[in-house]
Design an enzyme around this catalytic site. Structure first.
Site, PDB file in Angstrom:
ATOM      1  N   ARG A  74      26.912  27.748  -1.223  1.00 34.54           N
ATOM      2  CA  ARG A  74      27.203  28.789  -1.328  1.00 34.54           C
ATOM      3  C   ARG A  74      28.241  28.401  -0.926  1.00 34.54           C
ATOM      4  O   ARG A  74      28.761  28.402   0.899  1.00 34.54           O
ATOM      5  CB  ARG A  74      26.283  29.910  -0.641  1.00 34.54           C
ATOM      6  CG  ARG A  74      27.366  31.105  -0.778  1.00 34.54           C
ATOM      7  CD  ARG A  74      26.691  31.969   0.233  1.00 34.54           C
ATOM      8  NE  ARG A  74      26.934  33.230  -0.123  1.00 34.54           N
ATOM      9  CZ  ARG A  74      26.756  34.176   0.977  1.00 34.54           C
ATOM     10  NH1 ARG A  74      26.508  33.968   2.262  1.00 34.54           N
ATOM     11  NH2 ARG A  74      27.785  35.210   1.129  1.00 34.54           N
TER      12      ARG A  74
ATOM     13  N   ARG B 267      29.458  45.648  11.056  1.00 36.91           N
ATOM     14  CA  ARG B 267      31.247  45.293  11.038  1.00 36.91           C
ATOM     15  C   ARG B 267      31.487  47.084   9.846  1.00 36.91           C
ATOM     16  O   ARG B 267      30.519  47.918  10.291  1.00 36.91           O
ATOM     17  CB  ARG B 267      31.152  44.963   9.589  1.00 36.91           C
ATOM     18  CG  ARG B 267      30.920  42.987   9.839  1.00 36.91           C
ATOM     19  CD  ARG B 267      31.715  42.426   8.461  1.00 36.91           C
ATOM     20  NE  ARG B 267      29.945  41.701   8.465  1.00 36.91           N
ATOM     21  CZ  ARG B 267      29.434  41.383   7.173  1.00 36.91           C
ATOM     22  NH1 ARG B 267      30.720  41.094   5.948  1.00 36.91           N
ATOM     23  NH2 ARG B 267      28.347  40.471   7.117  1.00 36.91           N
TER      24      ARG B 267
ATOM     25  N   ASN C  59      22.421  27.888   1.561  1.00 42.38           N
ATOM     26  CA  ASN C  59      23.424  28.612   1.929  1.00 42.38           C
ATOM     27  C   ASN C  59      23.522  28.745   3.383  1.00 42.38           C
ATOM     28  O   ASN C  59      22.340  29.070   4.162  1.00 42.38           O
ATOM     29  CB  ASN C  59      23.198  29.982   1.590  1.00 42.38           C
ATOM     30  CG  ASN C  59      23.798  31.129   2.217  1.00 42.38           C
ATOM     31  OD1 ASN C  59      24.715  31.223   2.585  1.00 42.38           O
ATOM     32  ND2 ASN C  59      23.819  32.434   1.814  1.00 42.38           N
TER      33      ASN C  59
ATOM     34  N   GLU D  84      20.931  35.456  -5.576  1.00 38.58           N
ATOM     35  CA  GLU D  84      22.297  34.697  -5.071  1.00 38.58           C
ATOM     36  C   GLU D  84      21.584  33.084  -5.466  1.00 38.58           C
ATOM     37  O   GLU D  84      22.817  32.656  -6.427  1.00 38.58           O
ATOM     38  CB  GLU D  84      22.908  34.903  -3.878  1.00 38.58           C
ATOM     39  CG  GLU D  84      23.422  36.375  -3.893  1.00 38.58           C
ATOM     40  CD  GLU D  84      23.903  36.485  -2.667  1.00 38.58           C
ATOM     41  OE1 GLU D  84      22.564  36.824  -1.818  1.00 38.58           O
ATOM     42  OE2 GLU D  84      24.943  37.222  -2.188  1.00 38.58           O
TER      43      GLU D  84
ATOM     44  N   HIS E 187      30.493  38.845  -1.794  1.00 35.52           N
ATOM     45  CA  HIS E 187      29.212  38.965  -2.334  1.00 35.52           C
ATOM     46  C   HIS E 187      29.303  39.191  -3.753  1.00 35.52           C
ATOM     47  O   HIS E 187      28.447  39.504  -5.159  1.00 35.52           O
ATOM     48  CB  HIS E 187      28.803  40.630  -2.414  1.00 35.52           C
ATOM     49  CG  HIS E 187      28.736  40.454  -0.480  1.00 35.52           C
ATOM     50  ND1 HIS E 187      28.730  41.837  -0.249  1.00 35.52           N
ATOM     51  CD2 HIS E 187      27.671  40.000  -0.172  1.00 35.52           C
ATOM     52  CE1 HIS E 187      28.388  42.002   1.109  1.00 35.52           C
ATOM     53  NE2 HIS E 187      27.838  40.456   1.261  1.00 35.52           N
TER      54      HIS E 187
END
Ligand code: ADP
Length: 399
Positions: free
Chosen positions: A90, A238, A7, A382, A179
């Site tokens: 990813r 964010r 990733n 993940e 996600h």
């Protein structure tokens, strides 16, 4: 079969090596502060955790250090870089071009690059990771798993913005959702837990980035991160949902540049903007001491999540389970408790004792015995999802 999952971010690479199909984790780690003289390399196996601080000027040097560690004659895991059969990457944005996990070719790389305008912070470093991995793990199949792919099932009435259709088509504007790899992993586990074919699930990924997905029969019907990962819930830095007029107001009336506003909404807002902290543990500790800004930020965060749960329960016309995952979802009993408070009209009722567990490796059910809706804490993985999808793809290609 050995599957290395990468990733790659702009200044970091997270990695995990799996033996598949056994799903055994052989090692995992993180290369941080790439581009700095004091970059950090962390590598852990069942037996040891090692940490080095050294100059890692770019992703290539970072992955070379990883390869060297994997090959180490005493503590290594493989004999040759050719032992790695698959490298799974990813990739954050697959746009409209990638609906599925894909074996990487030059054409695929060109498309990932072309999607950089949609994900300028994510796709370029993802691509860099791919290009470097190709030079180091030469024999391995390189596979891309997209964070947006799982959300391609979001129906048109939910994935369109109400702006002129030809404009949206021309400029690739739609709800992409993010996600996806995490939502897919935890929702599969939840479906297994529920043991029924037809299911209505809301999945809450609450980490530094946060998003919520409505799932019907395992398919994504909506996700709170829309065209970009700024949208939706209040995150570490964010903003989540804001009225777009705020942007015009700041630009036209106060002369802020688009760059400044983008930095404001992505890096200086959310819990950090509200409190000066972006880690929920600090915010909670401060709130406990009486810090009003932290108390309000927590209330705002919880309120926003509840609002989305209500909306998605309506979208699904019912609810079998809510899944909590990622750093906050897995670890914060406080957030889980307050998110579930005063939601009994939806059949949501949390058992405080079950909610206050210490460590979580498998699925934890935290609903009260009489609750209609199951409340499940499921650790996300993940990297394992990427390894599984990459293996499935190559197995299908061989058949
Ligand atoms: P990322 O989105 O970067 O993968 P994670 O899923 O690891 O992030 O989540 C990181 C966040 O999880 C931290 O910033 C922190 O706010 C939160 N977190 C981690 N552990 C706890 C805890 N025990 N209690 C509350 N929040 C936690």
């Amino acid at each position: 079969m050995q599957v290395l999952v990468l990733n790659s971010g702009s200044s970091s690479i997270k990695f995990k090596l799996f033996k598949m199909p056994e799903e055994t984790k052989l090692c995992a780690g993180l290369i941080e502060r790439i581009g700095h003289r004091d970059a950090k390399f962390t590598f852990s196996t069942q037996k040891e955790t090692l940490q080095l601080t050294r100059d890692i000027p770019n992703h290539k040097v970072g992955l070379e250090i990883l390869a060297k560690k994997l090959l180490h004659k005493d503590s290594g895991i493989i004999n040759s870089t050719d032992d790695i059969n698959i490298v799974g990457h990813r990739v954050v944005h697959g746009g409209k071009l990638f609906r599925d996990t894909t074996e990487i070719t030059q054409a695929v790389k060109d498309k990932i690059k072309s999607l950089s305008t949609l994900a300028p912070l994510h796709n370029p470093p993802n691509l860099e990771g791919i290009e470097v991995a190709e030079t180091i793990f030469k024999k391995a199949k390189q596979v891309a798993v997209f964070d947006t792919a799982f959300h391609q099932s979001i129906p048109d009435y939910a994935n369109k913005y109400a702006i002129p259709i030809d404009f949206s088509e021309k400029h690739s504007i739609r709800v992409y959702g993010f996600h996806g790899i995490s939502h897919e992993y935890v929702s599969e586990k939840a479906i297994q837990y529920l043991g029924k074919k037809h299911s209505k699930i809301i999945s809450l990924h609450l980490g530094n980035g946060c998003s919520i997905t409505a799932l019907k029969d395992g398919k994504s019907m909506d996700n709170s991160q829309g065209f970009s990962p700024i949208n939706g819930l209040i995150m570490g830095t964010r903003s989540g949902d804001v009225d777009p007029s705020i942007i015009f107001h700041l630009a036209e009336k106060y002369d802020y540049s688009i760059d400044e506003i983008s930095t404001l909404l992505q890096k200086k807002s959310g819990m950090f903007g509200l409190t000066g902290y972006n880690d929920l543990r600090d915010i909670k500790a401060e709130a406990k001491k009486g810090n009003k800004a932290c108390q309000l930020a927590l209330e705002m965060n919880i309120y926003r999540i509840k609002k989305y749960i209500g909306a998605y329960a309506a979208v699904l016309n019912g609810l079998d389970a809510i899944v909590f995952t990622a750093g906050i979802g897995e670890n914060s009993s406080y957030m889980r408790q307050h998110i579930c408070e005063d939601m009994d009209f939806l059949g949501i009722s949390l058992d405080e004792e079950k909610n206050n567990f210490d460590s979580n490796t498998g699925i934890k059910a935290i609903h009260s015995d009489t609750a209609k809706v199951k409340l499940l804490v499921i650790p996300t993985n993940e990297e394992l999802e990427i390894a599984k999808q990459a293996c499935d793809l190559l197995a299908n290609n061989l058949n």
